[in-house]
Design a protein around this motif. Structure first.
Motif, PDB file in Angstrom:
ATOM      1  N   GLN A  39     -24.082  -8.598 149.534  1.00 20.49           N
ATOM      2  CA  GLN A  39     -22.828  -9.365 149.823  1.00 20.49           C
ATOM      3  C   GLN A  39     -22.210  -8.991 150.977  1.00 20.49           C
ATOM      4  OE1 GLN A  39     -20.224  -9.917 146.430  1.00 20.49           O
ATOM      5  NE2 GLN A  39     -21.921 -10.438 145.055  1.00 20.49           N
ATOM      6  N   PRO A  40     -21.467 -10.094 151.762  1.00 24.06           N
ATOM      7  CA  PRO A  40     -20.882  -9.649 152.848  1.00 24.06           C
ATOM      8  C   PRO A  40     -19.804  -8.520 152.509  1.00 24.06           C
ATOM      9  CG  PRO A  40     -20.966 -12.156 152.552  1.00 24.06           C
ATOM     10  CD  PRO A  40     -21.616 -11.438 151.306  1.00 24.06           C
ATOM     11  N   GLN A  41     -19.625  -7.716 153.570  1.00 19.61           N
ATOM     12  CA  GLN A  41     -18.566  -6.536 153.328  1.00 19.61           C
ATOM     13  C   GLN A  41     -17.063  -7.214 153.568  1.00 19.61           C
ATOM     14  OE1 GLN A  41     -20.795  -6.713 155.551  1.00 19.61           O
ATOM     15  NE2 GLN A  41     -20.044  -5.980 157.744  1.00 19.61           N
ATOM     16  N   SER A  42     -16.321  -6.567 152.506  1.00 22.86           N
ATOM     17  CA  SER A  42     -14.960  -6.990 152.826  1.00 22.86           C
ATOM     18  C   SER A  42     -14.662  -8.217 153.106  1.00 22.86           C
ATOM     19  CB  SER A  42     -14.152  -6.026 153.855  1.00 22.86           C
ATOM     20  OG  SER A  42     -14.708  -4.596 153.388  1.00 22.86           O
ATOM     21  N   PRO A  43     -15.243  -9.444 152.778  1.00 24.99           N
ATOM     22  CA  PRO A  43     -15.018 -10.798 153.186  1.00 24.99           C
ATOM     23  C   PRO A  43     -13.750 -11.343 152.969  1.00 24.99           C
ATOM     24  CG  PRO A  43     -16.010 -10.673 151.130  1.00 24.99           C
ATOM     25  CD  PRO A  43     -15.954  -9.385 151.520  1.00 24.99           C
ATOM     26  N   LEU A  44     -13.341 -12.009 153.912  1.00 28.87           N
ATOM     27  CA  LEU A  44     -11.892 -12.876 153.803  1.00 28.87           C
ATOM     28  C   LEU A  44     -12.303 -14.207 153.057  1.00 28.87           C
ATOM     29  CD1 LEU A  44     -10.749 -12.305 157.503  1.00 28.87           C
ATOM     30  CD2 LEU A  44      -9.903 -11.229 155.423  1.00 28.87           C
ATOM     31  N   VAL A  45     -11.203 -14.951 152.862  1.00 28.26           N
ATOM     32  CA  VAL A  45     -11.237 -16.238 152.193  1.00 28.26           C
ATOM     33  C   VAL A  45     -10.149 -16.971 152.921  1.00 28.26           C
ATOM     34  CG1 VAL A  45     -10.028 -15.642 150.304  1.00 28.26           C
ATOM     35  CG2 VAL A  45     -11.527 -17.751 150.196  1.00 28.26           C
ATOM     36  N   ALA A  46     -10.578 -18.255 153.308  1.00 33.24           N
ATOM     37  CA  ALA A  46      -9.458 -19.318 153.949  1.00 33.24           C
ATOM     38  C   ALA A  46      -9.063 -20.148 152.956  1.00 33.24           C
ATOM     39  CB  ALA A  46      -9.952 -19.938 155.214  1.00 33.24           C
ATOM     40  N   ILE A  47      -7.733 -20.212 152.682  1.00 31.96           N
ATOM     41  CA  ILE A  47      -7.183 -21.136 151.536  1.00 31.96           C
ATOM     42  C   ILE A  47      -5.961 -22.006 152.258  1.00 31.96           C
ATOM     43  CG2 ILE A  47      -7.880 -19.778 149.736  1.00 31.96           C
ATOM     44  CD1 ILE A  47      -4.836 -18.773 149.355  1.00 31.96           C
ATOM     45  N   GLY A  48      -5.854 -23.311 151.563  1.00 32.21           N
ATOM     46  CA  GLY A  48      -4.599 -23.776 151.851  1.00 32.21           C
ATOM     47  C   GLY A  48      -4.309 -24.647 150.516  1.00 32.21           C
ATOM     48  N   GLY A  49      -2.891 -24.648 150.158  1.00 34.65           N
ATOM     49  CA  GLY A  49      -2.598 -25.133 149.193  1.00 34.65           C
ATOM     50  C   GLY A  49      -0.997 -25.111 148.732  1.00 34.65           C
ATOM     51  N   LEU A 121      -5.199 -16.724 155.493  1.00 30.58           N
ATOM     52  CA  LEU A 121      -6.561 -15.976 155.451  1.00 30.58           C
ATOM     53  C   LEU A 121      -6.335 -14.743 154.590  1.00 30.58           C
ATOM     54  CD1 LEU A 121      -7.925 -15.798 159.062  1.00 30.58           C
ATOM     55  CD2 LEU A 121      -8.451 -17.452 157.442  1.00 30.58           C
ATOM     56  N   ALA A 122      -7.104 -14.264 153.696  1.00 31.78           N
ATOM     57  CA  ALA A 122      -6.884 -13.296 152.658  1.00 31.78           C
ATOM     58  C   ALA A 122      -8.192 -12.428 152.173  1.00 31.78           C
ATOM     59  CB  ALA A 122      -6.267 -13.853 151.216  1.00 31.78           C
ATOM     60  N   MET A 123      -7.881 -11.193 152.094  1.00 32.02           N
ATOM     61  CA  MET A 123      -8.960 -10.101 151.870  1.00 32.02           C
ATOM     62  C   MET A 123      -9.117 -10.267 150.211  1.00 32.02           C
ATOM     63  SD  MET A 123     -10.670  -7.714 153.431  1.00 32.02           S
ATOM     64  CE  MET A 123      -9.980  -7.081 154.753  1.00 32.02           C
ATOM     65  N   MET A 124     -10.564 -10.545 150.019  1.00 33.05           N
ATOM     66  CA  MET A 124     -10.988 -10.482 148.627  1.00 33.05           C
ATOM     67  C   MET A 124     -11.054  -8.990 148.017  1.00 33.05           C
ATOM     68  SD  MET A 124     -14.038 -13.259 148.975  1.00 33.05           S
ATOM     69  CE  MET A 124     -14.278 -13.665 147.441  1.00 33.05           C
ATOM     70  N   TYR A 137     -17.788  -3.359 149.342  1.00 30.72           N
ATOM     71  CA  TYR A 137     -18.427  -4.623 148.821  1.00 30.72           C
ATOM     72  C   TYR A 137     -17.897  -5.283 147.442  1.00 30.72           C
ATOM     73  CZ  TYR A 137     -22.047  -3.531 152.108  1.00 30.72           C
ATOM     74  OH  TYR A 137     -22.627  -3.175 153.490  1.00 30.72           O
ATOM     75  N   LEU A 138     -18.032  -6.630 147.207  1.00 31.44           N
ATOM     76  CA  LEU A 138     -17.565  -7.256 146.127  1.00 31.44           C
ATOM     77  C   LEU A 138     -18.421  -7.034 144.720  1.00 31.44           C
ATOM     78  CD1 LEU A 138     -16.804 -11.021 147.509  1.00 31.44           C
ATOM     79  CD2 LEU A 138     -15.215  -8.862 147.696  1.00 31.44           C
ATOM     80  N   GLU A 139     -17.370  -7.212 143.629  1.00 30.04           N
ATOM     81  CA  GLU A 139     -18.357  -6.981 142.338  1.00 30.04           C
ATOM     82  C   GLU A 139     -19.321  -8.460 142.486  1.00 30.04           C
ATOM     83  OE1 GLU A 139     -18.672  -5.129 138.822  1.00 30.04           O
ATOM     84  OE2 GLU A 139     -16.813  -4.833 139.944  1.00 30.04           O
ATOM     85  N   PRO A 140     -20.429  -8.201 142.039  1.00 35.01           N
ATOM     86  CA  PRO A 140     -21.466  -9.158 141.906  1.00 35.01           C
ATOM     87  C   PRO A 140     -20.829 -10.335 141.028  1.00 35.01           C
ATOM     88  CG  PRO A 140     -22.384  -7.047 141.563  1.00 35.01           C
ATOM     89  CD  PRO A 140     -20.921  -6.548 141.626  1.00 35.01           C
ATOM     90  N   HIS A 141     -21.215 -11.563 141.577  1.00 35.38           N
ATOM     91  CA  HIS A 141     -20.760 -12.875 140.990  1.00 35.38           C
ATOM     92  C   HIS A 141     -19.489 -13.029 140.564  1.00 35.38           C
ATOM     93  CE1 HIS A 141     -25.106 -12.634 140.114  1.00 35.38           C
ATOM     94  NE2 HIS A 141     -24.992 -11.555 139.225  1.00 35.38           N
ATOM     95  N   THR A 142     -18.520 -12.259 141.591  1.00 30.21           N
ATOM     96  CA  THR A 142     -17.218 -12.149 141.172  1.00 30.21           C
ATOM     97  C   THR A 142     -16.646 -13.693 141.956  1.00 30.21           C
ATOM     98  OG1 THR A 142     -14.958 -11.282 141.565  1.00 30.21           O
ATOM     99  CG2 THR A 142     -16.540 -11.218 143.394  1.00 30.21           C
ATOM    100  N   THR A 143     -15.574 -14.363 141.602  1.00 25.55           N
ATOM    101  CA  THR A 143     -14.948 -15.287 142.102  1.00 25.55           C
ATOM    102  C   THR A 143     -13.699 -15.364 142.710  1.00 25.55           C
ATOM    103  OG1 THR A 143     -14.501 -16.327 140.022  1.00 25.55           O
ATOM    104  CG2 THR A 143     -16.569 -16.733 140.645  1.00 25.55           C
ATOM    105  N   VAL A 144     -13.133 -16.003 143.600  1.00 22.02           N
ATOM    106  CA  VAL A 144     -11.701 -16.039 143.967  1.00 22.02           C
ATOM    107  C   VAL A 144     -10.577 -16.375 142.782  1.00 22.02           C
ATOM    108  CG1 VAL A 144     -12.227 -16.285 146.326  1.00 22.02           C
ATOM    109  CG2 VAL A 144     -11.524 -18.427 144.822  1.00 22.02           C
ATOM    110  N   ASP A 178     -17.554  -3.538 162.949  1.00 24.11           N
ATOM    111  CA  ASP A 178     -18.555  -4.497 162.955  1.00 24.11           C
ATOM    112  C   ASP A 178     -18.043  -5.574 164.221  1.00 24.11           C
ATOM    113  OD1 ASP A 178     -19.889  -3.354 161.008  1.00 24.11           O
ATOM    114  OD2 ASP A 178     -19.004  -4.505 159.355  1.00 24.11           O
ATOM    115  N   GLY A 179     -16.962  -5.512 164.586  1.00 21.84           N
ATOM    116  CA  GLY A 179     -16.554  -6.546 165.982  1.00 21.84           C
ATOM    117  C   GLY A 179     -16.354  -7.903 165.222  1.00 21.84           C
ATOM    118  N   GLY A 180     -16.224  -7.830 163.839  1.00 22.07           N
ATOM    119  CA  GLY A 180     -15.725  -9.086 163.228  1.00 22.07           C
ATOM    120  C   GLY A 180     -15.801  -8.904 161.737  1.00 22.07           C
ATOM    121  N   ILE A 181     -15.908 -10.205 160.940  1.00 24.09           N
ATOM    122  CA  ILE A 181     -15.899 -10.177 159.865  1.00 24.09           C
ATOM    123  C   ILE A 181     -16.379 -11.635 159.146  1.00 24.09           C
ATOM    124  CG2 ILE A 181     -13.486 -11.022 159.176  1.00 24.09           C
ATOM    125  CD1 ILE A 181     -13.248  -8.887 156.923  1.00 24.09           C
TER     126      ILE A 181
END
Length: 243
Positions: A39-49, A121-124, A137-144, A178-181
């Motif tokens: 899985q992508p390492q330390s991924p971010l998620v973009a949300i609006g709400g 933008l938030a860190m998972m 790395y994330l827990e396998p099969h995890t969701t936000v 990594d120069g990004g995420i």
């Protein structure tokens, strides 16, 4: 991961063991050119709400003394229909669709209220591995929906918090190395459209995209890889053209 040996190496045997458990194989036997699922390492998620609920994080337990006057609690402020002081941190319940909500931890001096519209933008949360605090790395099969996200880019009613701790300063992550995420998000004006990253995709498309780190800021650049989620295959499919 560009600098993987900073986290996974023989000097930290538990780090190699963690990889072995994830892959189901001995990672020390991997050879050049081997393809492994990760899985992508330390991924971010973009949300609006919309902010539906504001509460104190569990670790905030103020202790009153005769010499210190504590301000109103978060609940008292909400009942009085006033903004909530989140400078020390708040847990926000954010409604991102008609049926979905996510939990967002945010520390900001901005005046957050129930009913406010926010973008972030938030860190998972990465998987917790005993003895390896920087496992990325994330827990396998995890969701936000099942985790507490940590905001590192926050906009309230169109006003951005420029004083928030940036994403590259949250730990653990490998943004500088990594120069990004990687970023998960959904196209459209109520989500990714806020950041004005043009991927030429129709609204409400689930994507996984690479953000480049430029001078500490995260930016999407033409040519960066973008993957579109295919619900039939339950997988992200790489787009051949992103600009």
């Amino acid at each position: 991961m560009g600098q993987s040996t900073k986290i996974f190496n023989d000097a930290q045997k538990n780090s190699i063991q963690a990889l072995n458990r994830v892959f189901g194989q001995n990672c020390q036997n991997l050879t050049v050119g081997a393809v492994i699922p990760l899985q992508p390492q330390s991924p971010l998620v973009a949300i609006g709400g919309i902010v539906r609920k504001i509460s104190e994080p569990s670790f905030v337990k103020p202790t009153p003394t005769p010499l210190i006057h504590l301000p109103q609690t978060i609940r008292q402020q909400a009942e009085a229909n006033r903004y909530v002081d989140c400078s020390g941190g708040c847990n926000l319940q954010i409604q991102i669709t008609n049926n979905d909500t996510v939990s967002l931890f945010v520390a900001t001096d901005m005046h957050v209220q129930v009913g406010s519209w926010v973008w972030a933008l938030a860190m998972m949360q990465p998987q917790k591995v005993p003895g390896l605090d920087n496992y990325p790395y994330l827990e396998p099969h995890t969701t936000v929906e099942k985790m507490m996200l940590r905001a590192c880019d926050f906009t309230l009613e169109g006003q951005q918090d420029d004083d928030m701790v940036p994403c590259r300063k949250l730990s653990p992550n490998t943004i500088d190395d990594d120069g990004g995420i990687w970023l998960y998000g959904v196209t459209g004006s109520q989500a990714l459209g806020h950041w004005q990253w043009n991927t030429n995709l129709p609204p409400n498309t689930q994507v996984l995209m690479w953000l480049s780190s430029k001078g500490g800021d995260l930016q999407y650049e033409d040519g960066n890889p973008v993957y579109r989620y295919d619900p039939k295959q339950h997988a992200y499919i790489k787009l051949k053209k992103t600009s």
